[in-house]
Motif scaffolding. Structure first.
Motif: not given
Length: 553
Positions: A199-212, A247-257, A484-487
């Motif tokens: 299993l590999i988990a991909i980060a959806a947000r950055t260290a400060d909680g912002m969306p990647r 969030l939607i991740a990864p994008t639907a367009a990417f999954a289809v392609a 959701c990361g740090s502030r």
């Protein structure tokens, strides 16, 4: 219905009681059945009579319920629907075995779920029931594993956006010390004789909680898939739509392609367990050949622990031949599967009436929601979002967590209500005399979550008639804190205010949007959160957390 003082009686023995009663053909009360047939998360604590998600197995109409991204307390109408089904089950028990009754009623629910979801006409569609979204991931992982000649690679976004047990479930490991059907297992151990799925988990947000940036997530996944292709391995890609924070991740367009590029390598599972999808979006995913995991316990506000895996016809034709490890029998009953699936052959013929009643409650909510025109749903959600966002912007104690726009193209064009946000994550901050803000830490946000659900008038020294008394005594349900990361070096979490199918039905029925009772209640929840933040020292809060730069977010 039982009184609150008796809730404790529904505690730790509920998990296996339904199996014992089957032998005696006894049927427990509705509220007890609703707390059975799930793993340890559904167990009621002895002190408060609540499950892990803070929900009782009976209605609580005084609660301001805006926590559907985690779980919801059952409504009075849904509880009555579950009770009606229980009476039918009790009557049928006088003439036939419970396993027969269970299979018949579950087939009825299959048909109704497909119809109410707008996909009943899809040729070959199959529906597998399971107690929870986590269980659905376990089943999907095992089915995908069977089609891969080489070791399977499972890719998903980080557990903070999905569920704490999902990584173990996808990897083919036990994710609790007790399964939905009451078996004791070793939490974290591999299901069968085969090794765990990588299993590999991909980060959806950055260290400060912002969306990647979505392109960064897509690119990272594509590199993993290309490597798996070179190694001759199969891939199960999980697309979360939507995550705990919307969030939607990864994008639907990417999954289809990606599926078009690697048709023999990639199997796609859409984690739509929040079920914040319009029928057109659900149909679009299924028409792409993607499996879709739904639950009735999030957006629909059915009671916790009712899941369904929708498998489109061509995918079902491949997967129905796959056998599963015998250990899956601890999680799934034979009737949970459609007829003709090899996986069902090794499963026990037991009746999980708890699952059946929870789905009946969820379907009651779905019936009401589908009766509301989609245009009316969109109008209400637009007004709800505008009011919530304005309140969050207007008060410096809040920091709204950014959520990208919901884009499912080319699966579906944004023509319905589900391109509008229904989950609003936010942080809370302390204010000092210099008008600077310090974020509350993770432990503090967990305590604030509990204070929102409590009467805090006494700790604040308030009495009836005081300016903030009504606000302090109002119990509020929001989504549990999400990491959701740090502030400013402080590790923190976000609470989530959520619109749900039940709230939309009520809000649309109320008519005018400028003084809508649902929207006004949502603002009351935020008002109480702001009150807690400002009165933190009087509520026993600690001094501001010191920056912690040693722990990895």
């Amino acid at each position: 219905m039982v009184a609150a003082s008796n809730r404790a009686a529904l505690g730790s023995q509920a998990a296996t009681a339904f199996v014992r009663r089957q032998a005696r053909r006894e049927l427990a009360p509705t509220e007890q059945l609703l707390a059975e047939g799930g793993d340890l998360r559904i167990e009621l604590d002895l002190e408060r009579g609540l499950n892990k998600y803070g929900c009782p197995p009976m209605p609580d109409p005084a609660l301001a319920a805006f926590g559907s991204s985690t779980a919801s307390t059952i409504s009075e109408g849904a509880f009555e629907a579950a009770g009606r089904l229980r009476r039918r089950l009790e009557h049928a028990g006088t003439t036939e075995p419970p396993e027969i009754t269970y299979a018949r009623e579950l087939n009825r629910q299959r048909e109704e779920l497909a119809r109410l979801s707008g996909v009943a006409d899809l040729r070959g569609l199959e529906i597998i029931f399971a107690p929870s979204g986590t269980d659905l991931h376990l089943l999907a992982g095992q089915l995908a594993r069977g089609t891969s000649a080489q070791p399977l690679l499972a890719l998903m976004v980080e557990a903070a956006e999905t569920g704490s047990g999902v990584p173990a479930a996808l990897a083919g490991r036990h994710f609790s010390a007790r399964t939905a059907l009451g078996d004791t297992v070793s939490d974290g151990a591999v299901l069968g004789e085969e090794p765990a799925i990588e299993l590999i988990a991909i980060a959806a947000r950055t260290a400060d909680g912002m969306p990647r940036p979505p392109v960064a997530i897509d690119l990272e996944i594509e590199e993993r898939v290309a490597q798996a292709e070179d190694e001759g391995r199969g891939v199960l890609l999980t697309v979360v739509d939507v995550s705990k924070t919307g969030l939607i991740a990864p994008t639907a367009a990417f999954a289809v392609a990606l599926r078009e590029r690697y048709p023999e390598t990639v199997e796609v599972l859409v984690d739509a367990c929040q079920y914040r999808l319009a029928p057109a979006s659900l149909r679009g995913y299924l028409e792409q050949g993607f499996m879709v995991a739904l639950t009735g316990s999030k957006f629909l506000t059915g009671p916790t622990f009712c899941g369904a895996l929708l498998v489109p016809g061509p995918t079902a034709a491949r997967l129905r031949k796959e056998k599963l490890p015998r250990a899956v029998a601890a999680y799934s009953a034979r009737a949970d599967w459609p007829r003709g699936w090899a996986a069902a052959g090794t499963l026990r013929e037991v009746a999980n009436y708890g699952l059946l009643l929870r789905w009946e409650a969820a379907l009651e909510e779905l019936r009401a929601f589908r009766a509301v025109p989609e245009r009316s749903v969109a109008r209400f959600l637009a007004a709800f979002a505008e009011a919530v966002r304005a309140r969050l912007r207007a008060d410096p104690v809040f920091e709204a967590l950014p959520v990208p726009e919901l884009d499912r193209r080319p699966v579906v064009e944004p023509a319905s209500w589900d391109h509008l946000p229904t989950i609003f994550p936010f942080l809370l901050r302390r204010l000092d005399g210099r008008h600077t803000a310090t974020p509350f830490g993770r432990e503090e946000m967990a305590r604030i979550y509990k204070l929102l659900a409590s009467d805090i008038a006494d700790p604040l020294g308030l009495r009836a008639g005081d300016p903030h008394w009504n606000l302090a005594v109002q119990r509020c349900e929001v989504g549990q804190p999400v990491l959701c990361g740090s502030r400013n070096g402080i590790l923190t979490s976000a609470l989530r205010l959520c619109a749900s199918a039940r709230l939309i039905v009520e809000g649309v029925a109320a008519g005018r949007l400028d003084r809508n009772p649902v929207i006004r209640r949502a603002l009351v929840v935020l008002d109480k959160a702001a009150l807690i933040a400002r009165e933190w020292p009087r509520l026993g809060g600690d001094p501001p957390a010191s920056p912690d730069r040693t722990e990895t977010p």
